[in-house]
Scaffold this motif. Structure first.
Motif, mmCIF file in Angstrom:
data_model
loop_
_atom_site.group_PDB
_atom_site.id
_atom_site.type_symbol
_atom_site.label_atom_id
_atom_site.label_comp_id
_atom_site.label_asym_id
_atom_site.label_seq_id
_atom_site.Cartn_x
_atom_site.Cartn_y
_atom_site.Cartn_z
ATOM 1 N N LEU A 1 21.905 -46.864 60.154
ATOM 2 C CA LEU A 1 21.480 -46.639 58.734
ATOM 3 C C LEU A 1 20.899 -47.839 58.337
ATOM 4 O O LEU A 1 21.287 -48.846 58.383
ATOM 5 N N ASP A 2 19.704 -47.598 57.401
ATOM 6 C CA ASP A 2 19.135 -48.952 56.926
ATOM 7 C C ASP A 2 18.395 -48.258 55.587
ATOM 8 O O ASP A 2 18.314 -47.070 55.584
ATOM 9 N N ARG A 3 17.656 -49.165 54.460
ATOM 10 C CA ARG A 3 16.923 -48.793 53.546
ATOM 11 C C ARG A 3 15.677 -47.884 53.881
ATOM 12 O O ARG A 3 15.380 -47.210 53.356
ATOM 13 N N PRO B 1 27.936 -39.834 51.558
ATOM 14 C CA PRO B 1 27.294 -40.370 50.448
ATOM 15 C C PRO B 1 27.714 -41.838 49.852
ATOM 16 O O PRO B 1 26.751 -42.711 49.646
ATOM 17 N N MET B 2 28.900 -42.236 50.352
ATOM 18 C CA MET B 2 29.479 -43.598 49.895
ATOM 19 C C MET B 2 28.818 -44.832 50.640
ATOM 20 O O MET B 2 28.698 -45.966 50.133
ATOM 21 N N PRO C 1 20.943 -58.292 50.587
ATOM 22 C CA PRO C 1 21.024 -58.086 52.054
ATOM 23 C C PRO C 1 21.589 -56.791 52.428
ATOM 24 O O PRO C 1 22.538 -56.212 51.758
ATOM 25 N N GLU C 2 21.274 -56.012 53.350
ATOM 26 C CA GLU C 2 21.707 -54.823 53.765
ATOM 27 C C GLU C 2 23.044 -55.198 54.615
ATOM 28 O O GLU C 2 23.185 -56.181 55.242
ATOM 29 N N PRO C 3 23.997 -54.172 54.382
ATOM 30 C CA PRO C 3 25.385 -54.287 55.118
ATOM 31 C C PRO C 3 25.032 -53.842 56.850
ATOM 32 O O PRO C 3 24.025 -53.523 57.040
ATOM 33 N N PRO C 4 25.962 -54.319 57.700
ATOM 34 C CA PRO C 4 25.959 -54.000 59.000
ATOM 35 C C PRO C 4 25.764 -52.419 58.960
ATOM 36 O O PRO C 4 26.294 -51.358 58.441
ATOM 37 N N GLY D 1 26.109 -48.926 49.935
ATOM 38 C CA GLY D 1 26.017 -50.313 50.507
ATOM 39 C C GLY D 1 24.716 -50.800 50.546
ATOM 40 O O GLY D 1 24.539 -51.876 50.625
ATOM 41 N N TYR D 2 23.704 -49.996 50.344
ATOM 42 C CA TYR D 2 22.267 -50.212 50.601
ATOM 43 C C TYR D 2 21.538 -50.280 49.288
ATOM 44 O O TYR D 2 20.684 -50.758 48.957
#
Length: 226
Positions: free
Chosen positions: A16-18, A50-51, A7-10, A55-56
């Motif tokens: 921001l998303d994949r 960058p960090m 799953p993607e983080p909040p 998460g994704y």
């Protein structure tokens, strides 16, 4: 767990998303090849730290997998063609067209299978088109054979395009530049078959060569199925 299962983080503080990450990575690769893609550069393109990308996406290899699967969406036709031959031919031509739009794809084709939803849908369409026409092993070898031809032909075409950019010489310019050397070598008489090919063969463009070779491979598959 694969990148597609995780799953993607909040998406905070900034959206921001994949999908946005992959789109930015593809844009970078289209501009400068795979060497232009890094999580740091993608983050800069998105004006994000960058960090946050970790998460994704855990690794650059995961990012490449996502990029390839995104391009596979361009390979899927809007409507499924008719018979098995049309299905495989359509997939082959659409793969070539997608790779010419995204030439970095040539470097990633032919390795381990991509397990994203779009890549799996392409494989499913190929296998389904041949389902019931022969035993399963024959069907799988047929799909593999067509894929091997397509990947090899595409890589060769992209390599030629890269050579043109690197040298500044078109294929015709390159032939003129090296023509005297080839003529001297052929005049020795040591290469009679090659001499006939050079002097009497028909010079065709990349699209014609690809289509002709594909037809021959599909003819061989048809003979095996029969």
């Amino acid at each position: 767990m694969t990148v597609w299962d995780r799953p993607e983080p909040p998406s905070r503080p900034a959206p921001l998303d994949r999908q946005r990450i992959v789109a930015a990575a593809i844009a970078l690769a289209d501009e400068g090849g795979l060497e232009a893609v890094s999580l740091r550069k993608v983050a800069a393109r998105l004006d994000a730290g960058p960090m946050r990308l970790y998460g994704y996406i855990s690794t650059k290899e995961e990012l490449f997998d996502l990029m390839v699967d995104e391009v596979y969406a361009e390979i899927l036709p809007d409507e499924q063609p008719g018979d098995w031959r049309q299905v495989l031919a359509t997939r082959a031509h659409r793969t070539r067209q997608a790779t010419l739009r995204h030439q970095w794809l040539a470097d990633l084709l032919g390795g381990r299978a991509v397990l994203g939803p779009n890549a799996l849908a392409v494989t499913e369409a190929d296998l389904a088109a041949l389902d019931g026409l022969a035993d399963l092993d024959t069907v799988m070898r047929a799909v593999e054979t067509v894929s091997a031809y397509v990947i090899g032909a595409i890589r060769r075409e992209v390599a030629n395009l890269r050579a043109e950019r690197a040298t500044g010489l078109s294929e015709r310019d390159w032939q003129r530049a090296f023509g005297p050397h080839v003529s001297r070598m052929l005049a020795t008489g040591r290469y009679p078959a090659l001499a006939r090919a050079v002097h009497d063969g028909t010079d065709v463009d990349a699209a014609t060569s690809f289509a002709t070779g594909l037809d021959w491979v599909l003819d061989a598959v048809a003979a095996k199925l029969a």
